[in-house]
Design an enzyme around this catalytic site. Structure first.
Site, mmCIF file in Angstrom:
data_model
loop_
_atom_site.group_PDB
_atom_site.id
_atom_site.type_symbol
_atom_site.label_atom_id
_atom_site.label_comp_id
_atom_site.label_asym_id
_atom_site.label_seq_id
_atom_site.Cartn_x
_atom_site.Cartn_y
_atom_site.Cartn_z
ATOM 1 N N LYS A 55 54.435 -24.982 -18.221
ATOM 2 C CA LYS A 55 54.719 -23.798 -19.048
ATOM 3 C C LYS A 55 55.360 -22.655 -18.271
ATOM 4 C CE LYS A 55 52.730 -20.238 -21.980
ATOM 5 N NZ LYS A 55 51.537 -19.639 -22.602
ATOM 6 N N ASP A 110 59.419 -8.159 -26.929
ATOM 7 C CA ASP A 110 59.769 -9.137 -27.970
ATOM 8 C C ASP A 110 58.593 -9.405 -28.904
ATOM 9 O OD1 ASP A 110 58.207 -10.440 -26.148
ATOM 10 O OD2 ASP A 110 59.440 -12.241 -26.016
ATOM 11 N N ASP A 153 55.376 -12.295 -32.826
ATOM 12 C CA ASP A 153 55.841 -12.530 -31.451
ATOM 13 C C ASP A 153 56.973 -13.540 -31.424
ATOM 14 O OD1 ASP A 153 55.982 -12.396 -28.742
ATOM 15 O OD2 ASP A 153 53.886 -12.874 -28.363
#
Length: 1217
Positions: free
Chosen positions: A982, A1141, A913
């Site tokens: 985040k 991704d 990842d």
């Protein structure tokens, strides 16, 4: 016109008033005549003048019209009718006295000007009188938009015999002056007018598509007479003729060509000439085909046709290269040509042009070291799988067993299933009768030839097929109902899909597809020779070799979104009116009467009132209690049972017969397709999609069985398995009229009822979604299958089957493994262990070695989870991705218990990842050292966590402010964590605003029980400012790039353009965000309001265009990186799939994939991406009028990039990990 017709009812009927009415009417005649002169280069007879309003055509089968709402409640569909009435009235009377006078004065004034010009030539010093000057300028406007009136046109006006009086002449000249001023205002090339012109073109395109679909439907159903009458009726009237194109006339040419009727072909050529259109390759192809079928056709006629074609600049090779052939059309065309040119053979060449992108130049030219993977199947096996898939797609639907069928069958379930079966048999009879009656009504109403009618679309399939579609939609209807718009489109789309499949049968495409696919399997099968050819190249080669017969691609015309809605609404109307059930079917105590099973009602979605189709509670109860054992899906919902057809063009690929789009788009949006058609070379994009599609899968049966057992028990919120509706909260019942309740108690009870209904609806949606996914997985449990891929407008790739695929949730991903297994090799087991730790989310800051050691330390828990997942220690349930973690535990257990783990054949996909991938691309673009380090572009001993880094920076700033005495900074002490910042950090790269960031942080603070709620507002504002400041310091180039992209998009959209760009692989991208246009679709059921946001005739939505450009541009870069990685993994013989991704491969090949992934990222960002973008934007949007405004903004600022060395990415362990 309306004013002129009704004015007599407004003004009193006195003589003076009548006189005024007469004068005003005459004045309107003059104005009308003047406008006609300004709008044409010839003088049209006023009695034939007619005003036409362009609008989408109406399919008059129970549906009234389609109209656009522009802030007016007036129905535009009524306007042409009044225009027709006026025209009729005008044609009965002779031109008025004023009209004759105007014509005479024009000629007199022109004569005066000529005399004055002659005087000026004789005596240059003599000045031109002011009045003459004015009259000359009024006759010859300075703008080139309108042409001057020709001398031949002047002669048509007749000779003037009466000289005007000075007062009248002055009056007319003053009138002309005012009209010319208005005309000048109208022809100013403002942005608004450009969009009005574009709107007219778009409206014409919509009408042309509707006409084309209608004609093709008539021809398909065999009603040639109806199609011929319709075409002629459109051709006869000038206003309607303007909407016709050569391709529309060609539809009828094809029909007559099949019949060999050459005289009819000749008539259509005459019609083309009358319409001012030129024949194209398809026109000449039809004519020559007709000659080829006609045995008595003299060769000189064929020669004359070929000569005429040559004069029009077309060659015979153009016909074979550009035409789309059906059935034996190509063979008949060749037969005709060879009659006069016996040695002629079509010159067909394979399109071998390679992509202009330097990124893939070596990939296509240097293939010496390529080792394209073979599939683990024999050629015979692949051909057998093809036949199975073909039969599925020919049926258009698949009926599978539901996983709920595994439950014990009760007496009540049996009773309900029998009742439903009995009712459905009755409903089929009723619907069949109703459909036939409605078709009969349609044939007798709206019989005017020029009007579009739904009747042909109701004859494309067998009547029973329409009924089956209706019955299936009733079974799939949720208890809470479905929006009429969604249900109608779904029905229309199903009819269209079946129609496309039947078209391919009729055109003999299926036989040719079988032949080519049979030869294509030689490339994929393991028992054939190795060939360094890509699937796309092999397919194109085979098509060229087997050129005889029909063309495989481009034969079907896509139906307009509005047509699908109208057809679907018509079908829904039949269902609502005719489907009934006995009210006492479940309770004999009730009165026996027939009641509808579907109700048309309205509900509110936010502030919008939406039409809904809701099933009766009796039907819902029967379906829920029956727990039926089967589910029926469209064939496109299921994974494919053979390798998909490779994408070879923007119109052909994926499924065998089912239509599929290369690029996903909003219903009705066409700008993406138009861009793709103009694109010279999309080979890298096609090849990447084909590589992803060719990955074979199978079901992880042990995991699936555990999930199904929990699903059929009571579900589990913790494990993301939705519970059954029996676990839903009971909806409270109370009487609002009960005086025992206070007003506040009633309000509270109402809220509880609303919340309970909402919860039930959500639970049903989640439960059905899980049921579909698990049932499909269960159906495929012993099969091998493939996911065909397409992409969105940014280039991000997706599997076509919507429910069951590897992009799904943790539950779905856990049930999937690669069909092909590979031995683990020396490092494969270590990668499985590291992957397991990644799935737990526990060691994100640890090195790979640290994660490996942690996995070894918990091996006992791993083995216990694998052996006894539901009754053991249940360690796996605490992971971030519990089901994938459990699957990985089982794979590790099998590997460590095998005699030699290095030889253990693993089918398990291991993920790598990207580390905040969007910021990785920004850091690489700006060459930020600090930013690159924080997102792991720079090699480090342990992975860097950008979220923790920002949280730490924010905490330092907070501490400093707290020391200065700032109260909110003091309140936040101890509450700033990675979790709080985040989401905002992650979404900044995707264009989140400060407002959006504040809402995100506010939500996180509210989740902290100890944080004082009265400070949430101030704290969220304060933290948002600090987060944005911290990111600006860490990613110095990121904000500059974002700001430049945003400002460029803002200026481009302000100038009336949508933002376009081209990815480094050559994929054209356009942002489809326009101002919302409300389109009203009228039907007998209700008026459906469509909010169209993709209409290119509307101005761009500046806010969406500028906010979306930065994230969409970054998404296009991450898709480019994925495609490059995909291509090079394919050439290295790897199995590779991606979830944007996140890249997947076998444990054996993780290291190879990692190397390729890093090399392609460096190669991508070694290109001058921003400079090329700037050059493209300037070239695309630069014009004389916008140069001063746009050019400086679109030029990428020549700021010095950072000092980050891009080559260091190749050494970074945690770039993707």
């Amino acid at each position: 016109y309306l004013q002129r017709r009704n004015i007599s009812s407004v003004i009193p009927k006195s003589e003076d008033a009548k006189k005024r009415v007469h004068e005003q009417s005459q004045l309107l005649d003059v104005l009308e005549a003047r406008i006609q002169q300004l709008q044409s280069d010839v003088v049209l007879d006023v009695q034939h003048a007619k005003v036409q309003f362009l609008k989408s055509p109406s399919f008059r089968g129970g549906l009234s019209s389609v109209r656009t709402l522009k802030g007016s409640s007036k129905d535009k569909s009524d306007i042409p009718k009044s225009g027709q009435a006026v025209t009729k009235r005008a044609s009965k009377s002779q031109p008025s006295r004023w009209m004759e006078k105007l014509s005479e004065e024009k000629k007199n004034k022109l004569k005066k000007q000529q005399i004055l010009q002659q005087k000026m030539q004789r005596n240059p010093k003599e000045k031109l009188p002011g009045k003459s000057k004015a009259s000359r300028s009024s006759l010859m406007p300075t703008s080139t938009t309108y042409k001057t009136i020709s001398s031949t046109a002047k002669k048509r006006r007749g000779d003037a015999t009466n000289k005007p009086e000075d007062g009248d002449l002055a009056e007319i000249e003053e009138l002309e002056k005012r009209l010319n001023e208005q005309a000048h205002q109208r022809i100013c090339l403002s942005t608004m007018e450009r969009f009005q012109e574009s709107s007219t073109r778009s409206s014409c395109a919509d009408i042309q598509l509707s006409i084309r679909c209608y004609l093709e439907a008539c021809v398909f159903m065999g009603d040639v007479e109806r199609s011929q009458r319709f075409l002629l009726s459109q051709h006869r009237v000038m206003s309607r003729r303007k909407q016709l194109t050569t391709d529309i006339y060609n539809i009828m040419m094809r029909v007559w060509a099949k019949k060999g009727t050459l005289n009819q072909i000749g008539r259509i050529f005459i019609l083309l000439e009358e319409a001012g259109l030129k024949p194209n390759v398809s026109s000449y192809s039809a004519a020559l085909e007709c000659m080829g079928r006609n045995k008595n056709c003299p060769p000189k006629v064929i020669s004359r046709c070929l000569d005429q074609m040559k004069k029009d600049g077309l060659s015979v090779d153009d016909l074979f290269r550009e035409c789309v052939f059906r059935q034996d059309e190509r063979d008949m065309l060749l037969k005709a040509v060879q009659t006069v040119r016996p040695d002629y053979e079509p010159s067909l060449t394979l399109n071998a042009s390679q992509s202009s992108s330097p990124l893939v130049k070596d990939f296509y030219t240097n293939r010496d070291h390529h080792t394209y993977p073979k599939l683990d199947f024999t050629q015979e096996d692949l051909q057998r799988r093809f036949q199975h898939q073909l039969s599925v797609e020919q049926a258009c639907t698949v009926t599978i067993d539901s996983v709920e069928a595994m439950k014990p069958v009760t007496e009540n379930m049996v009773k309900m299933r029998e009742l439903l079966a009995e009712q459905r048999a009755q409903w089929q009879k009723v619907l069949l009768q109703a459909l036939r009656e409605n078709k009969m009504i349609l044939t007798k109403t709206n019989t005017r030839d020029y009007k579009l009618n739904l009747y042909p679309y109701l004859c494309l399939l067998e009547d029973k097929e329409y009924v089956d579609i209706m019955i299936q939609s009733v079974s799939n209807l949720p208890p809470s109902g479905e929006s009429l718009k969604i249900l109608a489109h779904d029905l229309g789309n199903r009819i269209y899909t079946k129609y496309c499949v039947r078209q391919k049968h009729q055109n003999c495409i299926v036989e040719k597809l079988q032949s080519i696919y049979g030869a294509y399997t030689e490339l994929l099968a393991k028992d054939t020779k190795v060939c360094n050819v890509l699937p796309r190249e092999q397919w194109c080669k085979l098509e060229m070799e087997q050129s005889s017969g029909p063309t495989l691609q481009g034969a079907e015309t896509s139906w307009p979104y509005v047509l699908m809605l109208e057809l679907g609404t018509f079908i829904v109307d039949i269902m609502v009116k005719n489907l009934k059930i006995n009210s006492d079917i479940l309770n004999p105590a009730y009165d026996k009467k027939l009641i509808p099973i579907l109700y048309h009602m309205y509900t509110f979605r936010s502030t919008r009132q939406v039409g809904f189709i809701k099933p009766h509670p009796i039907l819902t109860q029967m379906q829920q209690e029956a727990m039926e054992t089967t589910l029926t899906f469209d064939s496109s919902v299921m994974p494919m049972l053979c390798p998909p057809v490779p994408w070879t063009s923007e119109k052909f690929g994926a499924y065998l017969l089912t239509p599929a789009k290369l690029m996903r788009a909003t219903h009705g949006a066409t700008q993406h397709e138009e861009l793709l058609e103009k694109c010279p070379n999309l080979h890298p994009v096609f090849d990447s999609l084909n590589q992803l599609s060719n990955c074979a899968w199978r079901v992880n049966k042990p995991i699936l069985d555990i999930i199904i057992s929990i699903f059929n028990d009571r579900g589990s919120d913790k494990l993301d398995i939705p519970p059954p509706l029996s676990e839903a909260p009971k909806i409270p019942h109370f009487n609002p009229q009960d005086p025992d309740y206070t007003a506040s108690e009633k309000a509270h009870m109402k809220r509880e009822v609303i919340n309970a209904k909402k919860k039930c609806s959500e639970m049903h949606s989640l439960r059905m979604d899980a049921l579909y996914k698990l049932s499909i997985a269960h159906h495929m449990r012993d099969k091998l299958f493939w996911f065909p891929h397409n992409m969105d407008f940014r280039g991000r790739t997706y599997p076509c089957p919507p429910y069951f695929n590897h992009l799904g949730s943790d539950v779905t991903r856990a049930t999937l493994v690669f069909a092909e297994g590979k031995p683990l090799g020396p490092k494969g087991l270590d990668w499985l262990k590291i992957h397991l730790v990644n799935l737990t989310g526990l060691k994100k800051r640890s090195s790979l070695q640290g994660r490996l050691e942690y996995a070894d330390s918990i091996m006992e828990d791993i083995l216990d989870s694998a052996d006894d997942p539901l009754n053991g220690k249940k360690w796996w349930m605490e992971a971030d991705e519990p089901w994938q973690a459990l699957a990985c535990c089982m794979e590790i257990a099998n590997a460590v218990r095998s005699p030699d783990p290095t030889k253990f054949v693993s089918h398990f996909p291991v993920h790598q990842d990207g580390s905040c991938n969007g910021l990785q691309h920004y850091a690489a673009l700006g060459r930020d050292v600090i930013g690159a380090t924080s997102v792991n572009l720079m090699p480090c001993e342990v992975p860097q966590d950008v979220y923790s880094g920002v949280a730490q920076q924010v905490e330092e700033l907070r501490t400093r402010d707290a020391a200065k005495g700032l109260k909110i900074a003091q309140v936040l002490e101890g509450f700033i964590s990675r979790k709080v910042v985040k989401q905002t950090v992650m979404t900044v790269v995707y264009g989140v605003t400060r407002y959006g960031g504040r809402l995100q942080i506010e939500k996180r603070l509210k989740e902290i029980d100890e944080f004082p709620k009265d400070h949430v507002w101030d704290a969220s504002h304060y933290l948002t400012r600090l987060v944005f400041s911290g990111l600006k310091e860490m990613f110095t180039g990121t904000r500059e790039i974002q700001d430049w992209l945003t400002e460029s998009a803002r200026l481009i959209s302000k100038c009336g353009h949508t933002v376009e760009w081209v990815t480094p692989l050559g994929l054209p991208i356009i942002q489809p965000y326009h101002r919302t246009r409300n389109l009203l679709l009228k039907s007998t059921m209700q008026h459906i309001s469509l909010q169209v946001t993709h209409d290119t005739t509307e101005r761009p939505d500046t806010v969406k265009q500028k906010n979306a450009f930065p994230p969409n541009f970054i998404h296009s870069l991450d898709s480019t990186h994925m495609m490059l990685t995909s291509l090079h993994c394919h050439s290295a013989g790897l199995t590779f799939v991606s979830v944007h991704d996140c890249f997947w491969t076998h444990a054996l090949t993780v290291d190879t994939m990692n190397k390729i992934c890093r090399e392609q990222f460096v190669a991508l960002h070694s290109q001058p991406i921003l400079q090329e973008l700037s050059s493209f934007l300037q070239l695309r949007y630069w014009s004389a009028t916008s140069a001063r405004r746009l050019e400086p903004a679109l030029t990428w600022p020549l700021v010095s990039p950072g000092d980050f060395d891009l080559q260091r990415v190749k050494e970074s362990t945690y770039f993707f990990s």
